[in-house]
Design a protein around this motif. Structure first.
Motif, PDB file in Angstrom:
ATOM      1  N   TRP A  84      33.565  45.054  36.695  1.00  0.00           N
ATOM      2  CA  TRP A  84      34.910  44.520  36.921  1.00  0.00           C
ATOM      3  C   TRP A  84      35.095  43.205  36.154  1.00  0.00           C
ATOM      4  O   TRP A  84      36.119  43.005  35.491  1.00  0.00           O
ATOM      5  CB  TRP A  84      35.131  44.321  38.417  1.00  0.00           C
ATOM      6  N   LEU A  85      34.103  42.349  36.221  1.00  0.00           N
ATOM      7  CA  LEU A  85      34.188  41.076  35.497  1.00  0.00           C
ATOM      8  C   LEU A  85      34.187  41.285  33.986  1.00  0.00           C
ATOM      9  O   LEU A  85      34.917  40.602  33.254  1.00  0.00           O
ATOM     10  CB  LEU A  85      33.025  40.164  35.903  1.00  0.00           C
ATOM     11  N   ILE A  86      33.369  42.211  33.500  1.00  0.00           N
ATOM     12  CA  ILE A  86      33.345  42.502  32.070  1.00  0.00           C
ATOM     13  C   ILE A  86      34.722  42.935  31.590  1.00  0.00           C
ATOM     14  O   ILE A  86      35.214  42.480  30.543  1.00  0.00           O
ATOM     15  CB  ILE A  86      32.286  43.574  31.748  1.00  0.00           C
ATOM     16  N   ARG A  87      35.396  43.786  32.359  1.00  0.00           N
ATOM     17  CA  ARG A  87      36.735  44.247  31.976  1.00  0.00           C
ATOM     18  C   ARG A  87      37.733  43.099  31.961  1.00  0.00           C
ATOM     19  O   ARG A  87      38.581  43.003  31.053  1.00  0.00           O
ATOM     20  CB  ARG A  87      37.203  45.353  32.927  1.00  0.00           C
ATOM     21  N   GLN A  88      37.650  42.207  32.951  1.00  0.00           N
ATOM     22  CA  GLN A  88      38.557  41.054  32.988  1.00  0.00           C
ATOM     23  C   GLN A  88      38.375  40.168  31.758  1.00  0.00           C
ATOM     24  O   GLN A  88      39.345  39.721  31.144  1.00  0.00           O
ATOM     25  CB  GLN A  88      38.320  40.236  34.263  1.00  0.00           C
ATOM     26  N   CYS A  89      37.121  39.924  31.392  1.00  0.00           N
ATOM     27  CA  CYS A  89      36.843  39.081  30.219  1.00  0.00           C
ATOM     28  C   CYS A  89      37.337  39.746  28.937  1.00  0.00           C
ATOM     29  O   CYS A  89      37.913  39.083  28.068  1.00  0.00           O
ATOM     30  CB  CYS A  89      35.347  38.788  30.129  1.00  0.00           C
ATOM     31  N   LYS A 180      32.986  35.408  49.120  1.00  0.00           N
ATOM     32  CA  LYS A 180      33.619  34.306  48.392  1.00  0.00           C
ATOM     33  C   LYS A 180      33.188  34.327  46.930  1.00  0.00           C
ATOM     34  O   LYS A 180      32.139  34.876  46.582  1.00  0.00           O
ATOM     35  CB  LYS A 180      33.228  32.952  49.002  1.00  0.00           C
ATOM     36  N   VAL A 181      34.015  33.701  46.100  1.00  0.00           N
ATOM     37  CA  VAL A 181      33.667  33.433  44.709  1.00  0.00           C
ATOM     38  C   VAL A 181      33.638  31.923  44.555  1.00  0.00           C
ATOM     39  O   VAL A 181      34.618  31.244  44.886  1.00  0.00           O
ATOM     40  CB  VAL A 181      34.687  34.047  43.736  1.00  0.00           C
ATOM     41  N   PRO A 199      38.121  32.597  48.710  1.00  0.00           N
ATOM     42  CA  PRO A 199      37.891  33.842  49.435  1.00  0.00           C
ATOM     43  C   PRO A 199      38.265  35.041  48.577  1.00  0.00           C
ATOM     44  O   PRO A 199      39.098  34.940  47.663  1.00  0.00           O
ATOM     45  CB  PRO A 199      38.825  33.721  50.642  1.00  0.00           C
ATOM     46  N   TYR A 200      37.644  36.181  48.853  1.00  0.00           N
ATOM     47  CA  TYR A 200      38.065  37.415  48.190  1.00  0.00           C
ATOM     48  C   TYR A 200      39.572  37.590  48.384  1.00  0.00           C
ATOM     49  O   TYR A 200      40.099  37.400  49.481  1.00  0.00           O
ATOM     50  CB  TYR A 200      37.358  38.619  48.803  1.00  0.00           C
ATOM     51  N   GLY A 201      40.256  37.960  47.319  1.00  0.00           N
ATOM     52  CA  GLY A 201      41.702  38.138  47.351  1.00  0.00           C
ATOM     53  C   GLY A 201      42.463  36.990  46.732  1.00  0.00           C
ATOM     54  O   GLY A 201      43.658  37.134  46.420  1.00  0.00           O
ATOM     55  N   ALA A 202      41.800  35.853  46.519  1.00  0.00           N
ATOM     56  CA  ALA A 202      42.473  34.692  45.939  1.00  0.00           C
ATOM     57  C   ALA A 202      42.672  34.856  44.438  1.00  0.00           C
ATOM     58  O   ALA A 202      41.985  35.635  43.773  1.00  0.00           O
ATOM     59  CB  ALA A 202      41.659  33.429  46.221  1.00  0.00           C
ATOM     60  N   THR A 203      43.608  34.100  43.908  1.00  0.00           N
ATOM     61  CA  THR A 203      43.784  33.981  42.472  1.00  0.00           C
ATOM     62  C   THR A 203      42.946  32.796  41.995  1.00  0.00           C
ATOM     63  O   THR A 203      43.109  31.677  42.490  1.00  0.00           O
ATOM     64  CB  THR A 203      45.259  33.752  42.103  1.00  0.00           C
ATOM     65  N   ILE A 204      42.048  33.052  41.072  1.00  0.00           N
ATOM     66  CA  ILE A 204      41.116  32.020  40.607  1.00  0.00           C
ATOM     67  C   ILE A 204      41.418  31.696  39.153  1.00  0.00           C
ATOM     68  O   ILE A 204      41.410  32.584  38.297  1.00  0.00           O
ATOM     69  CB  ILE A 204      39.654  32.485  40.737  1.00  0.00           C
ATOM     70  N   ARG A 205      41.668  30.452  38.879  1.00  0.00           N
ATOM     71  CA  ARG A 205      41.859  29.995  37.508  1.00  0.00           C
ATOM     72  C   ARG A 205      40.619  29.221  37.087  1.00  0.00           C
ATOM     73  O   ARG A 205      40.393  28.101  37.538  1.00  0.00           O
ATOM     74  CB  ARG A 205      43.129  29.160  37.377  1.00  0.00           C
ATOM     75  N   ILE A 206      39.831  29.846  36.242  1.00  0.00           N
ATOM     76  CA  ILE A 206      38.575  29.238  35.801  1.00  0.00           C
ATOM     77  C   ILE A 206      38.892  28.254  34.683  1.00  0.00           C
ATOM     78  O   ILE A 206      39.584  28.600  33.716  1.00  0.00           O
ATOM     79  CB  ILE A 206      37.586  30.318  35.336  1.00  0.00           C
ATOM     80  N   PRO A 207      38.390  27.029  34.780  1.00  0.00           N
ATOM     81  CA  PRO A 207      38.787  25.995  33.821  1.00  0.00           C
ATOM     82  C   PRO A 207      38.260  26.239  32.411  1.00  0.00           C
ATOM     83  O   PRO A 207      37.355  27.049  32.190  1.00  0.00           O
ATOM     84  CB  PRO A 207      38.188  24.719  34.416  1.00  0.00           C
ATOM     85  N   GLU A 215      42.253  37.772  39.471  1.00  0.00           N
ATOM     86  CA  GLU A 215      42.868  38.251  40.706  1.00  0.00           C
ATOM     87  C   GLU A 215      41.793  39.040  41.437  1.00  0.00           C
ATOM     88  O   GLU A 215      41.377  40.110  40.996  1.00  0.00           O
ATOM     89  CB  GLU A 215      44.079  39.141  40.390  1.00  0.00           C
ATOM     90  N   THR A 216      41.313  38.506  42.550  1.00  0.00           N
ATOM     91  CA  THR A 216      40.071  39.014  43.138  1.00  0.00           C
ATOM     92  C   THR A 216      40.275  39.982  44.300  1.00  0.00           C
ATOM     93  O   THR A 216      39.336  40.263  45.040  1.00  0.00           O
ATOM     94  CB  THR A 216      39.196  37.841  43.606  1.00  0.00           C
TER      95      THR A 216
END
Length: 224
Positions: A84-89, A180-181, A199-207, A215-216
């Motif tokens: 899932w992370l590979i696809r997002q990247c 959590k992430v 928490p799972y489900g949050a929108t995370i903006r990685i700096p 979108e988790t």
């Protein structure tokens, strides 16, 4: 009865015996309470690399702060999260690759050879570097916790320090126990100055320099 995560051994006795037989002459191993340890104390990086190269195919070794660690075999949910992370990247930063299981050689005061679950770097950054590469071009490391007794020590304590000492800008930890992430960023003097859990489900903006938005909600599919 299937052993729980708290008592499951690092490897089978057969795997340990094969590893001990193949070990360099300068490395003496013991198997204590299901853990493989170096009998004579810390192992140096060169000896570790030879030991890791000769290990059975079923055993993945890491060296963290001079201590020998055995990376657990991932389960299906672990692998699905990495994919899932590979696809997002790939969708958001196609010029970068999330390279799974690429070894990194940490040449700092916390010497080590670590295989993160994922290392985000330019597509061809690792070309020609061999099994243990320099972390200099890595923008982010990723770990997904495993269901084993050492995940707290390894993923939540030791690896943040090692990655920060290496100057890797971001460490992303998917904590399956806590659902959590955690985003670690701003490494300075061997410590990440910022640690932000989501928490799972949050929108995370990685700096920056990673600059990804995750979108988790999907992670809930892999929660126990």
């Amino acid at each position: 009865m299937t052993p729980s995560a708290t008592d499951r051994p690092d490897m089978s006795i057969e795997e340990f015996e094969e590893l001990a037989r193949r070990a360099p002459e300068t490395v003496s191993l013991e198997f204590i309470n299901g853990r493989v340890v170096v009998k004579h104390g810390p192992i140096d990086v060169d000896d570790f690399e030879e030991l890791a190269r000769k290990a059975p195919e079923t055993v993945t070794l890491e060296l963290i702060n001079g201590k020998l660690r055995v990376k657990p075999v991932p389960d299906g949910d672990h692998g699905s999260i990495i994919m899932w992370l590979i696809r997002q990247c790939m969708m958001q930063r196609p010029e970068l690759g999330l390279h799974p299981e690429q070894g990194l050689r940490i040449d700092t005061c916390r010497k080590g050879c670590i295989k993160p679950d994922g290392a985000l770097a330019p597509i061809d950054y690792f070309a020609g570097q061999g099994e243990w590469a320099s972390p200099g071009g890595v923008l982010m490391t990723v770990e997904v916790t495993s269901k084993d007794r050492d995940t707290d020590l390894r993923d939540r304590q030791e690896k943040p320090g090692a990655y920060a000492y290496a100057g890797i800008p971001v460490y992303l930890l998917v904590d399956r126990d806590e659902h959590k992430v955690i985003v670690y960023s701003s490494p300075e003097n061997g410590t990440y100055q910022r640690r932000r859990p989501y928490p799972y489900g949050a929108t995370i903006r990685i700096p920056a320099p990673v600059a990804l938005t995750l979108e988790t909600e999907k992670l809930k599919d892999y929660a126990d």
